[in-house]
Design a protein around this motif. Sequence first.
Motif, PDB file in Angstrom:
ATOM      1  N   SER A 172       0.885  -1.164   0.000  1.00 15.90           N
ATOM      2  CA  SER A 172       0.000   0.000   0.000  1.00 15.90           C
ATOM      3  C   SER A 172       0.923   1.214   0.000  1.00 15.90           C
ATOM      4  O   SER A 172       1.640   1.445   0.972  1.00 15.90           O
ATOM      5  CB  SER A 172      -0.892   0.024   1.243  1.00 15.90           C
ATOM      6  N   GLU A 209      -1.346  -0.890  -4.272  1.00 12.71           N
ATOM      7  CA  GLU A 209      -2.453   0.058  -4.366  1.00 12.71           C
ATOM      8  C   GLU A 209      -1.879   1.408  -3.952  1.00 12.71           C
ATOM      9  O   GLU A 209      -0.832   1.477  -3.300  1.00 12.71           O
ATOM     10  CB  GLU A 209      -3.593  -0.334  -3.420  1.00 12.71           C
ATOM     11  N   PHE A 267      -4.384   0.421 -11.596  1.00 13.79           N
ATOM     12  CA  PHE A 267      -4.162  -0.063 -10.230  1.00 13.79           C
ATOM     13  C   PHE A 267      -5.147   0.686  -9.336  1.00 13.79           C
ATOM     14  O   PHE A 267      -5.598   1.783  -9.666  1.00 13.79           O
ATOM     15  CB  PHE A 267      -2.712   0.156  -9.780  1.00 13.79           C
ATOM     16  N   PRO A 268      -5.512   0.093  -8.192  1.00 14.53           N
ATOM     17  CA  PRO A 268      -6.515   0.727  -7.331  1.00 14.53           C
ATOM     18  C   PRO A 268      -5.972   1.973  -6.618  1.00 14.53           C
ATOM     19  O   PRO A 268      -4.823   1.996  -6.179  1.00 14.53           O
ATOM     20  CB  PRO A 268      -6.882  -0.356  -6.319  1.00 14.53           C
ATOM     21  N   THR A 283      -7.274   4.626  -3.539  1.00 15.31           N
ATOM     22  CA  THR A 283      -8.224   4.940  -2.474  1.00 15.31           C
ATOM     23  C   THR A 283      -7.964   6.369  -2.031  1.00 15.31           C
ATOM     24  O   THR A 283      -6.806   6.757  -1.815  1.00 15.31           O
ATOM     25  CB  THR A 283      -8.046   3.980  -1.279  1.00 15.31           C
TER      26      THR A 283
END
Length: 196
Positions: free
Chosen positions: A4, A32, A57-58, A60
Motif C-alpha cells: 500500500s 495500491e 491499479f486501485p 483509495t
Amino acid sequence: MKLSIVTSCHNRAKLLERVWQGLVSQSSRDFEWVIGNDGSTDNVEDVATSLALRSDFPITFVDARKHVGKSRIDNAMIKAAKGDLVLFCDSDDYLTRDAVEAVIAAWRPGLSGVTGLATEDGGTALFDPFYQDEIEASWRDLADRPDEGTSDMTLAIRTDLLRETPFPEVDLLYPEGAMVRNLNCAGGGPTKDNSC
C-alpha cells in the motif's frame, strides 16, 4: 505480497500527477495507492479522481475535510490500506520503475519492514539499497547509522505493526523517522543494548 503506497498531501494537488507517473511506470502491479487529503483547499480530490479513472491499479482517497496534520492523516491512510506493507511516498517523491519490485524482493517473513535510501537524481526520489549486501538491523540501528549525505529513507513497514503502533496524534507533524523508537519497542527488533 502487496504494497500500500501512501501519499499524504496538503495543498499539493499539482504534485500528484508526478507521483502517479512513477506508479504507472512500475514493473510490478502488486500495489495500491492511498492518497490522504489533509484538509487541502486546492483541487486535490478532483485530481485524485481523474488519476483513478486513468489508472490500472486501485486508488483509495482518504479525505480529512479539514487540516488535521500528517500523523492523523497517515493513521487514516494506514487504516484504509489493504496491503501487507505500507510504503511512504511523499507528494513530492517519484518512485523509480522497479521500486515496488525491489521492496517485494527484499521482503522476508519475520522482518518488520524494508528500507532503502531515498536519493536525489535531478529531483527524483529513488529506491536504493543501503548496502551492496543485505543486512538485518533494528529500526534504531538504522536511524543511528552515520551516513555521509544520507538524510532520507524510503520506508516500507508491515501494516499490522503500524496499526498496532499508530503515529502519536500530538501535533500537525510527526515524521516517519520519529516512529523508530515506537516500532522498535513494538517488535521491530532489539537494539544493540536490548533497550527500547
